[in-house]
Design a protein around this motif. Structure first.
Motif, short mmCIF file in Angstrom:
data_model
loop_
_atom_site.label_atom_id
_atom_site.label_comp_id
_atom_site.label_asym_id
_atom_site.label_seq_id
_atom_site.Cartn_x
_atom_site.Cartn_y
_atom_site.Cartn_z
N GLY A 285 -10.28 2.40 -2.76
CA GLY A 285 -9.51 1.27 -3.15
C GLY A 285 -8.63 1.62 -4.36
N CYS B 137 0.83 -1.14 0.06
CA CYS B 137 0.04 -0.08 0.01
C CYS B 137 0.78 1.38 0.21
CB CYS B 137 -0.96 0.12 1.12
SG CYS B 137 -0.05 0.35 2.66
N PRO C 88 -7.26 3.51 1.23
CA PRO C 88 -8.41 2.63 1.62
C PRO C 88 -10.03 3.48 1.77
CG PRO C 88 -7.38 3.80 3.63
CD PRO C 88 -6.64 3.94 2.38
N PRO D 122 -4.67 -1.67 3.40
CA PRO D 122 -5.48 -1.44 2.56
C PRO D 122 -5.72 -2.16 1.05
CG PRO D 122 -4.48 0.42 2.65
CD PRO D 122 -3.89 -0.48 3.53
N ARG E 101 -2.19 2.32 -2.54
CA ARG E 101 -3.37 1.93 -2.33
C ARG E 101 -4.12 2.57 -1.22
NH1 ARG E 101 -6.35 -2.82 -3.76
NH2 ARG E 101 -4.60 -2.86 -5.34
N PRO F 120 -8.16 1.57 6.96
CA PRO F 120 -8.54 0.28 6.41
C PRO F 120 -9.08 -0.77 7.11
CG PRO F 120 -6.01 0.52 6.81
CD PRO F 120 -6.76 1.78 6.98
#
Length: 262
Positions: A149, A30, A146, A46, A144, A98
């Motif tokens: 996405g 992430c 949360p 996440p 990435r 997340p």
């Protein structure tokens, strides 16, 4: 609690005294900066909902309890649910965690980050805050988020500089494997890649009489400077104390950690 006392007290930055916590890492899934100092909990990532990973990460350090200073932003916190570093300075928006809901700040130190300053040796620029989740992430890879996405956003973010220390770091945990026995599990990172690490340990049992055992064990770090090892516990009774010092044979740098009442 999201921040155990793995800290250096009264660290000096110029003429300013502050406290610095090591044990932070970046997650390759992430790209978020998270606290990895707990042996059995690396937070929530996440990217896949699993724990954060630390493969290939520098050993980062974050300052806290920092006096007011130009180009230093206060208001950063660690979230006990996901272990992520996030900006908590907005009164009505603490970001998106997340693990679910907004980030929390219970038990967190009051962290501060330098921004828009020339990086010093041993530090890394291009860290950004995401306006969607309020998390800190490594900007060139985006990672990435949360909140939706998708990748993190660097919109309107400062260019934060994070200390990437060469300091080795270890965590300890007592584990029992059915049919195999009891062990102290040692996990380390920030050591010489593919190098040898010497573990010096001292373990004490509770009860009466108290029994102790000490010894050494050599282990190999992988290509990222990471290792995991088991120290067999031969004592009877509960473990009242276990202390381990891990020495990087190539550099003589070391990291120590202890646990009690396992």
């Amino acid at each position: 609690m999201s921040s155990p006392p793995s800290v250096d007290r009264r660290h000096s930055k110029g003429s300013i005294d502050m406290t610095r916590q090591h044990g932070w890492a970046s997650c390759p899934k992430c790209q978020g900066l998270h606290f990895a100092g707990f042996h059995n909990f690396k937070g929530v990532c996440p990217a896949d909902g699993g724990p954060h990973e630390q493969t290939g990460s520098f050993a980062y350090e974050i300052d806290f309890d920092v006096p007011e200073e130009a180009n230093v932003q206060h208001g950063w916190a660690s979230c006990p649910k996901c272990q992520g570093l996030h900006f908590a300075g907005f009164p009505d928006f603490k970001g998106v965690c997340p693990a679910g809901g907004p980030h929390e700040q219970t038990g967190s130190f009051a962290y501060a980050l330098s921004f828009d300053v020339p990086p010093q040796p041993g530090s890394q620029p291009e860290w950004r805050s995401c306006p969607k989740c309020q998390g800190l992430f490594f900007g060139p890879f985006r990672g990435r988020c949360p909140a939706d996405g998708g990748p993190h956003s660097a919109e309107n973010s400062f260019n934060y500089v994070v200390i990437g220390s060469p300091r080795p770091f270890i965590t300890l945990g007592a584990v029992t494997r059915p049919g195999e026995g009891r062990f102290i599990e040692v996990a380390g990172r920030g050591f010489t890649p593919a190098g040898t690490v010497e573990l010096n340990y001292h373990i004490k049992s509770g009860g009466s009489p108290t029994t102790t055992t000490s010894g050494q064990k050599a282990v190999a770090a992988d290509g990222s400077g990471v290792f995991k090892a088991l120290i067999t516990v031969t004592l009877s009774g509960d473990i009242s104390f276990a202390g381990v010092k891990a020495v990087d044979v190539a550099t003589s740098r070391s990291a120590s950690q202890s646990i009690e009442g396992q």
